[in-house]
Design a protein around this motif. Structure first.
Motif, PDB file in Angstrom:
ATOM      1  N   ARG A 633      16.559  41.741  26.790  1.00 27.24           N
ATOM      2  CA  ARG A 633      16.933  40.534  27.513  1.00 27.24           C
ATOM      3  C   ARG A 633      18.220  39.965  26.947  1.00 27.24           C
ATOM      4  O   ARG A 633      19.056  39.440  27.674  1.00 27.24           O
ATOM      5  CB  ARG A 633      15.815  39.497  27.427  1.00 27.24           C
ATOM      6  CG  ARG A 633      14.688  39.789  28.403  1.00 27.24           C
ATOM      7  CD  ARG A 633      13.810  38.594  28.581  1.00 27.24           C
ATOM      8  NE  ARG A 633      14.541  37.460  29.130  1.00 27.24           N
ATOM      9  CZ  ARG A 633      14.021  36.252  29.272  1.00 27.24           C
ATOM     10  NH1 ARG A 633      12.781  36.030  28.911  1.00 27.24           N
ATOM     11  NH2 ARG A 633      14.730  35.271  29.789  1.00 27.24           N
ATOM     12  N   LEU A 634      18.346  40.065  25.633  1.00 26.47           N
ATOM     13  CA  LEU A 634      19.556  39.570  24.998  1.00 26.47           C
ATOM     14  C   LEU A 634      20.785  40.342  25.483  1.00 26.47           C
ATOM     15  O   LEU A 634      21.873  39.806  25.611  1.00 26.47           O
ATOM     16  CB  LEU A 634      19.393  39.733  23.490  1.00 26.47           C
ATOM     17  CG  LEU A 634      20.160  38.793  22.600  1.00 26.47           C
ATOM     18  CD1 LEU A 634      19.240  38.225  21.549  1.00 26.47           C
ATOM     19  CD2 LEU A 634      21.274  39.546  21.921  1.00 26.47           C
ATOM     20  N   THR A 635      20.579  41.622  25.785  1.00 25.21           N
ATOM     21  CA  THR A 635      21.714  42.408  26.269  1.00 25.21           C
ATOM     22  C   THR A 635      21.945  42.208  27.767  1.00 25.21           C
ATOM     23  O   THR A 635      22.834  42.832  28.327  1.00 25.21           O
ATOM     24  CB  THR A 635      21.500  43.914  26.015  1.00 25.21           C
ATOM     25  OG1 THR A 635      20.357  44.342  26.736  1.00 25.21           O
ATOM     26  CG2 THR A 635      21.337  44.210  24.558  1.00 25.21           C
ATOM     27  N   GLY A 636      21.126  41.375  28.390  1.00 29.32           N
ATOM     28  CA  GLY A 636      21.405  41.030  29.777  1.00 29.32           C
ATOM     29  C   GLY A 636      20.352  41.428  30.787  1.00 29.32           C
ATOM     30  O   GLY A 636      20.536  41.209  31.977  1.00 29.32           O
ATOM     31  N   MET A 637      19.250  42.019  30.328  1.00 30.37           N
ATOM     32  CA  MET A 637      18.210  42.382  31.295  1.00 30.37           C
ATOM     33  C   MET A 637      17.636  41.109  31.917  1.00 30.37           C
ATOM     34  O   MET A 637      17.214  40.207  31.199  1.00 30.37           O
ATOM     35  CB  MET A 637      17.086  43.162  30.603  1.00 30.37           C
ATOM     36  CG  MET A 637      15.993  43.580  31.545  1.00 30.37           C
ATOM     37  SD  MET A 637      14.778  44.656  30.753  1.00 30.37           S
ATOM     38  CE  MET A 637      13.818  43.455  29.848  1.00 30.37           C
TER      39      MET A 637
ATOM     40  N   ALA B  92      23.617  36.259  31.540  1.00 28.85           N
ATOM     41  CA  ALA B  92      22.882  37.531  31.423  1.00 28.85           C
ATOM     42  C   ALA B  92      23.625  38.629  32.175  1.00 28.85           C
ATOM     43  O   ALA B  92      23.746  39.760  31.708  1.00 28.85           O
ATOM     44  CB  ALA B  92      21.467  37.368  31.961  1.00 28.85           C
ATOM     45  N   ARG B  93      24.128  38.272  33.375  1.00 31.26           N
ATOM     46  CA  ARG B  93      24.857  39.258  34.176  1.00 31.26           C
ATOM     47  C   ARG B  93      26.117  39.716  33.439  1.00 31.26           C
ATOM     48  O   ARG B  93      26.466  40.890  33.418  1.00 31.26           O
ATOM     49  CB  ARG B  93      25.206  38.636  35.529  1.00 31.26           C
ATOM     50  CG  ARG B  93      25.480  39.651  36.614  1.00 31.26           C
ATOM     51  CD  ARG B  93      25.344  39.064  38.016  1.00 31.26           C
ATOM     52  NE  ARG B  93      25.817  37.712  38.151  1.00 31.26           N
ATOM     53  CZ  ARG B  93      25.025  36.670  38.413  1.00 31.26           C
ATOM     54  NH1 ARG B  93      23.729  36.847  38.541  1.00 31.26           N
ATOM     55  NH2 ARG B  93      25.526  35.446  38.549  1.00 31.26           N
ATOM     56  N   ARG B  95      26.600  39.685  30.202  1.00 35.06           N
ATOM     57  CA  ARG B  95      26.216  40.522  29.047  1.00 35.06           C
ATOM     58  C   ARG B  95      25.877  41.941  29.511  1.00 35.06           C
ATOM     59  O   ARG B  95      26.189  42.925  28.850  1.00 35.06           O
ATOM     60  CB  ARG B  95      24.996  39.920  28.326  1.00 35.06           C
ATOM     61  CG  ARG B  95      25.256  38.591  27.682  1.00 35.06           C
ATOM     62  CD  ARG B  95      24.193  38.260  26.631  1.00 35.06           C
ATOM     63  NE  ARG B  95      22.864  38.155  27.167  1.00 35.06           N
ATOM     64  CZ  ARG B  95      22.302  37.047  27.621  1.00 35.06           C
ATOM     65  NH1 ARG B  95      23.004  35.917  27.619  1.00 35.06           N
ATOM     66  NH2 ARG B  95      21.079  37.043  28.069  1.00 35.06           N
ATOM     67  N   LEU B  96      25.227  42.012  30.673  1.00 32.36           N
ATOM     68  CA  LEU B  96      24.797  43.324  31.160  1.00 32.36           C
ATOM     69  C   LEU B  96      25.979  44.181  31.608  1.00 32.36           C
ATOM     70  O   LEU B  96      26.008  45.386  31.390  1.00 32.36           O
ATOM     71  CB  LEU B  96      23.810  43.131  32.320  1.00 32.36           C
ATOM     72  CG  LEU B  96      23.118  44.370  32.856  1.00 32.36           C
ATOM     73  CD1 LEU B  96      22.253  45.007  31.779  1.00 32.36           C
ATOM     74  CD2 LEU B  96      22.243  44.016  34.058  1.00 32.36           C
TER      75      LEU B  96
END
Lengths: 724, 238
Positions: A633-637, B92-93, B95-96
């Motif tokens: 989640r921290l990486t963007g999930m 979040a987007r 970061r992804l």
């Protein structure tokens, strides 16, 4: 050791983990104890009350040529069912010598002729209605049965004293009447099925909650190993911690079982509620079950600590399950083959083949084998299906979820196994019940009205046969004079399957005829009642039945009272039922409907427990991967992706086996019914309540997963994860 | 026997303005002021080491720069756009799609093979599995892990697992790679292999790297070092 355990569990998350374990143990112990108390309560009330039914007495019976020639240590008895409105009353008629030495449980000396002892519920019913509708049937009530006798607080029971001559034809002689735990083996079978249906999910729940957060716990233990703790010390630590937690849960569970007993006592079995005291767990049962759960939980915790994968360097590695062996499908296959054989054997018996062995124990054995087989076969089937699916999966959710199931087939299946068993049992029951569904009461203008009373007469009381016997006609006229009676007809039988009655009686019943004598199908209780002109038979006509129609229910009860007491000289074998009541009893619908309600309730309880177990197992799976999910989640999930992963991990095992279980349930029901009835009966499609219960099971599972997913999203937020 | 880590070339990448910029960043947790007014510019293609003792605020700074946390005050800009103004979903987007992450440990999904682990970020961005597998396989090859693709994380050594994590972080070809103590749980030989792979591949793909470490040998792979002490930048190097 205790201080170290307290130190380790000081963190908020650990306190929640321990609280969840204690709560789960409490619920599991409460359910296990309630289930056991229910089982013992059924047995206890059987022992306490079943002596009243002499038809189920196998011991202390004496055969006498002349049943009226009793000695002082013998009693002559007969049990039958009385009816009043929608109530069924168990009546024991007892005859003794004046100097009898016999006693009845809870009563002492049997009541003298013309007097009776009734249960408190029956006394209240009698007091609330006119005597000519009910009270007169029992003579002078001299006492009420103490609580130590009736099955439950609403049991309607009467013990009536009569003269020996009244029971000369159909009474049975005993030296004593004693109760037994289970009146028939069917109760034993039901207890086995009930124990599996509810007991298994309870065991699963206990297994799941005691493993909550095990991955994190193992890390902590591995850290202790790193700083010098010996494996033995870790085992003791884990044992202490689990003992304290599960002991607290067990104590709470015993308290819960005690507190819910009055509510559970409201559940009716065979129309009778339980005394709350019957369902309150005893001290010995509480100690055995409570301590048993604690001991098992401690043993599992100690075993886990001993098998800790962290060495002295403290590292903990993810344990990957070995793929379950295909041999685990064997019990299921054997059970199904056994049931198929028994079903086919039943069909063969129906076609005239000899019956080799009694099918009952074999059928139940195969049922248990199939149920056990579902549990053992689930993981290898699930693992292989998930393996196939994971190779074809496209998308992060499917890849992550299916690989999780593929690598942990036992753990994944365990999460849903409670629901699987609940759904299997309900499917079997629903399928088996359909064998009764097509035998409902037929009604219409060509049938006798459902509320027509059908009284079976003691025809031996008439010296001369015939529908026009002057004695009979005089008695019928007296019966017609009872307030509220609109029609009375005498029905005679002879050879040839025809029932005879006079044309005028048929007209009075609403089937006009100008013939002096008419005939109807002798099976008119369920078949159409179509009077037709017939020649008088060569054989004499014996009057067997009376048909009585009344204006209302009160009049019907007055007629019953008149017939039961024999005050008009008409002697009946039992309290006459209406055609509708006869149908309910004859087709077993009353029994089936009562058990259907009970079974559906049991299944919903089992499904509720299983949903809790599913939630706990899902949560445990998330907790074990909390760090990696959090980092993802921290990486963007996106959070919803995590929710979908959790839902898929629960849904795939459930849906994979759900359809299979529902289909297996129908097959098993067919095999059991066909096998047990020697092919005389078969099954059909279950009714809507079955699908509603299945939908409720799935809904409970969906709620459990949704709540868990929500909690998992919160537990893996970036703010939480950065401290992991 | 000790193993020395030899830094690779430290020539900074050509810069045309900061790719990542922080101004006046502050962030507190309760009464603890973790970051107290930090200004920092990081150029595109630059490898920056953020050093400092434990509890100095360097991880908090990384999380603020990456949009994991939002500052109490101050701004964070990426490629000229404000990051701190985005909502949780927007960050979040970002970061992804634009950032990659490597952490100290415990970041691989234990049930997925090394190859499948590397595909996860691609799958999350909607890439088809077949393409994702091909790209993941390619990245594992670049990290000398082509033969280990079918292994589960539990079957890999710590260094191998960390290189898989590097492959997973780079497979989406992020603009910025955030690495938080990426060698913290490794022995020096494994740490050297991880850092060589990470920096080589980052330079080859012109990826900016923000590397948080308290280990000078790891920091030696960076183009530039900043030191965080008590929530403030207390020095720069190189």
């Amino acid at each position: 050791m205790i201080a170290l355990a307290r130190l380790l569990n000081g963190a908020r998350g650990d306190r929640w983990r321990l609280a969840a374990i204690a709560g789960g143990v409490a619920l599991g112990v409460a359910l296990a104890l309630s289930l056991w108390s229910g089982f013992t309560a059924i047995a206890d009330r059987g022992v306490r009350s079943s002596w009243i039914d002499v038809n189920r007495q196998g011991q202390n019976r004496v055969e006498l040529d002349d049943r009226t020639a009793l000695t002082a240590d013998q009693l002559l008895a007969r049990t039958n069912s009385d009816r009043f409105l929608s109530h069924e009353i168990t009546v024991l008629q007892v005859a003794t010598t004046p100097d009898t030495t016999t006693t009845l449980p809870g009563i002492g000396r049997p009541p003298a002729p013309g007097t009776s002892v009734v249960s408190p519920a029956l006394a209240a019913l009698i007091a609330s209605h006119p005597p000519d509708e009910l009270g007169t049937r029992y003579g002078t009530i001299v006492a009420e049965l103490p609580d130590a006798v009736p099955a439950g607080p609403n049991a309607l029971v009467a013990v009536i004293g009569v003269e020996p001559v009244e029971l000369a034809n159909d009474g049975m002689v005993f030296t004593a009447l004693v109760g037994s735990a289970f009146a028939t083996e069917n109760y034993g079978y039901l207890a086995v099925i009930g124990a599996i249906a509810v007991g298994f999910p309870v065991a699963i729940l206990l297994a799941v909650v005691t493993s909550l957060g095990s991955a994190k716990r193992e890390e902590q233990l591995a850290t202790l190993r790193l700083i010098g703790a010996t494996p033995a010390a870790l085992t003791r630590l884990a044992a202490w911690e689990t003992a304290a937690t599960s002991m607290a849960g067990a104590v709470a569970g015993v308290a819960m079982a005690w507190l819910v007993a009055p509510a559970l006592a409201g559940i009716e079995l065979e129309g009778v509620r339980f005394f709350a005291d019957d369902l309150r767990p005893g001290i010995a049962d509480s100690l055995v079950i409570g301590l048993g759960v604690v001991v098992i939980a401690v043993g599992i915790a100690a075993l886990r600590a001993r098998r800790l994968r962290g060495g002295p360097l403290g590292a903990v590695r993810e344990r990957i399950e070995s793929l379950p062996s295909g041999w685990r499908v064997l019990p299921l296959a054997l059970g199904l083959i056994g049931l198929l054989t028994l079903g086919l054997a039943g069909l063969a018996v129906a076609k005239g083949a000899p019956r080799a062995v009694p099918p009952g124990p074999l059928v139940i054995g195969c049922f248990v084998l199939v149920t056990f087989g579902l549990i053992t076969a689930g993981p290898p089937l699930l693992g292989r299906l998930a393996g196939l699916g994971s190779r074809r999966a496209d998308g992060a959710v499917a890849v992550i979820a299916l690989n999780r199931i593929r690598r942990h087939p036992r753990q994944s299946f365990r999460a849903v196994s409670g629901l699987v068993i609940a759904c299997f049992v309900v499917s079997v029951f629903a399928g088996a019940r359909t064998t009764l569904g097509n035998l409902d009461l037929q009604d219409g203008p060509d049938h006798l009205p459902p509320q027509t009373l059908i009284a079976t007469l003691d025809w031996s009381a008439y010296e001369t046969p015939g529908l026009d016997s002057p004695t009979l006609r005089r008695q019928l006229d007296a019966l017609r004079a009872v307030p509220g009676v609109t029609a009375v007809a005498a029905v005679g039988h002879s050879a040839g399957g025809i029932a005879y009655l006079t044309g005028s009686d048929a007209t009075a019943l609403g089937f006009p005829s100008s013939e002096p004598l008419v005939g109807v199908d002798a099976g008119y209780r369920s078949a159409p009642f179509l009077p037709r002109a017939v020649e008088p038979p060569v054989e004499p006509i014996w009057v067997r039945e009376l048909l009585v129609q009344t204006t209302d229910a009160a009049a019907r009860e007055r007629v019953r009272t008149v017939l039961v007491t024999g005050e008009l000289g008409l002697r009946v074998y039992n309290t006459p039922p209406t055609r509708a009541e006869w149908s309910e009893t004859a087709f077993g619908n009353t029994w089936a409907n009562e058990y259907a309600v009970l079974a559906n309730l049991g299944i919903l309880v089992a499904a509720g427990i299983s949903a809790l177990a599913l939630a706990a197992a899902t949560l445990a799976g998330v907790l074990d991967r909390r760090r990696v999910f959090g980092l993802l989640r921290l990486t963007g999930m996106p959070p919803r992706t995590l929710g979908r992963i959790i839902a898929t991990e629960a849904a795939v095992p459930l849906l994979t086996v759900f359809v299979m279980v529902a289909a297996l349930g129908q097959f098993v029901a067919w095999a059991m019914v066909t096998g047990l009835t020697d092919g005389r009966r078969t099954t059909g499609w279950p009714g809507p309540d079955y699908y509603l219960v299945l939908a409720a099971c799935l809904a409970l599972a969906a709620v459990a997963v949704a709540v868990t997913a929500h909690s998992a999203r919160r537990g893996t937020s970036t703010a939480v994860t950065r401290f992991e | 026997m000790s193993t020395s880590i030899v830094p690779v070339a430290t020539e900074p990448a050509a810069t045309t303005g900061p790719l990542l910029s922080a101004r006046g960043l502050t962030r507190s947790f309760g009464l603890t002021e973790a970051v107290r007014g930090i200004d920092l510019d990081i150029a595109a293609g630059e490898i920056l080491a953020v050093m400092g003792p434990s509890g100095s605020g360097k991880s908090t700074l990384l999380h603020l720069l990456a949009g994991v946390l939002t500052p109490d005050s101050g701004t964070v800009s990426f490629d000229g756009d404000r990051v701190d103004g985005l909502d949780e979903a927007g960050r979040a987007r970002l970061r992804l799609t634009a950032f990659g992450f490597v952490f100290q440990f415990g970041q691989l999904l234990p049930d997925l093979s090394a190859l499948d682990n590397v595909t996860v970020p691609l799958l999350l961005t909607g890439v088809h599995r077949r393409d994702a597998l091909a790209r993941a396989h390619d990245w594992l090859g670049r990290l000398d892990l082509a033969a280990d693709g079918d292994k589960l994380p539990g079957e890999l050594s710590g260094g191998q697992a960390q290189r898989v994590a590097v492959a997973r972080a780079l497979v989406t070809e992020p603009r910025v790679l955030f690495a938080d103590e990426p060698t913290g749980s490794l022995d020096s030989l494994a740490a050297e292999k991880v850092m060589l792979a990470l920096t080589d591949l980052a330079r080859a793909s012109d990826t900016t790297v923000v590397l948080v470490t308290h280990d000078p040998r790891t920091a030696a792979y960076a183009d530039r070092e900043v030191v965080v002490r008590d929530g403030r930048l207390s020095g720069t190097g190189r």
